[in-house]
Design an enzyme around this catalytic site. Structure first.
Site, mmCIF file in Angstrom:
data_model
loop_
_atom_site.group_PDB
_atom_site.id
_atom_site.type_symbol
_atom_site.label_atom_id
_atom_site.label_comp_id
_atom_site.label_asym_id
_atom_site.label_seq_id
_atom_site.Cartn_x
_atom_site.Cartn_y
_atom_site.Cartn_z
ATOM 1 N N CYS A 176 0.859 -1.176 0.000
ATOM 2 C CA CYS A 176 0.000 0.000 0.000
ATOM 3 C C CYS A 176 0.899 1.230 0.000
ATOM 4 C CB CYS A 176 -0.945 -0.013 1.203
ATOM 5 S SG CYS A 176 -0.096 -0.135 2.786
ATOM 6 N N THR A 177 0.332 2.398 0.159
ATOM 7 C CA THR A 177 1.109 3.628 -0.001
ATOM 8 C C THR A 177 2.225 3.755 1.025
ATOM 9 O OG1 THR A 177 -0.844 4.745 -0.870
ATOM 10 C CG2 THR A 177 0.974 6.137 -0.177
#
Length: 242
Positions: A176-177
């Site tokens: 994810c980010t």
């Protein structure tokens, strides 16, 4: 002036998150720090920007909170202040998955360092799952990663339960980010009985910061939640996708 941007999170036990809110507001306001911070019983999450000294002081304050000594922080810079105001909000979850009984601080899967991530990308027995929403994935992702095409993180559990059989016998590597959604989503998979699961330490931002572009398995840019819009290798501001 160049602004320091800090993306941060920590799953930690806050008995009374409401009591933590005003001291944070007062400190950030005094130091000219802007951005959004979320507080919940499960911890803290957010992104903020300000002077290098101002950001350092706020981070010292957060690290002193219960369970936050090992706060996860990723730094970048911006030529202009990327936030218009300061918001410190109380939430039920610092990242919303809507699955009761999860404890990411205890149950998240093992990390894989960015330097070792390419080995997983290249492994045919590993499936990469992008836990971000479809809009974010549209900016960029890793080679061969599965896009659940969700509109929000809260849709991920239903997507997983509908598709889990596709990944039987595979090692699951999630990203994810900045790492926070992976902590929670891997805890969810382990709650569902999946043991062979790992996630990218520090998320895409850590990978783009640490892995040279010439060795990268990433394509496109990484959407971020401020006025920079997206960043590329070296966390250089990219802006809107072409």
């Amino acid at each position: 002036m160049t602004f320091t941007v800090a993306a941060l999170y920590r799953f930690a036990p806050f008995d009374d998150p409401a009591a933590l809110r005003q001291p944070l507001i007062d400190l950030c306001a005094a130091l000219g720090v802007k951005g959004t911070l979320l507080l919940a019983r499960e911890g803290v999450n957010g992104t903020m920007a300000g002077s290098e000294a101002g950001i350092a002081a706020v981070l010292d304050h957060i690290r002193a909170l219960p369970g936050c000594a090992e706060l996860d922080v990723k730094y970048s810079t911006a030529a202009d202040m990327p936030f218009q105001r300061l918001k410190v909000r109380l939430k039920k979850e610092i990242v919303t998955l809507k699955v009761a009984g999860l404890d990411p601080a205890r149950d998240a899967a093992p990390y894989v360092d960015p330097a070792d991530w390419n080995t997983l990308v290249d492994d045919p027995d590993t499936v990469l799952i992008d836990t971000r929403n479809g809009f974010e994935v549209g900016y960029g992702s890793f080679d061969g990663a599965v896009d659940p095409a969700t509109k929000s993180f809260g849709e991920f559990p239903d997507w997983w339960r509908a598709n889990a059989a596709r990944f039987t016998g595979k090692r699951v590597a999630m990203f994810c980010t900045g790492g926070i959604r992976c902590e929670k989503s891997t805890a969810f998979l382990r709650h569902e009985g999946v043991e062979n699961v790992v996630h990218l330490k520090g998320g895409i931002l850590a990978y783009l910061e640490q892995v040279p572009a010439a060795e990268s398995r990433w394509h496109g840019s990484c959407f971020v939640f401020d006025e920079r819009v997206s960043v590329g290798h070296g966390l250089v501001e990219v802006g809107e996708k072409e």
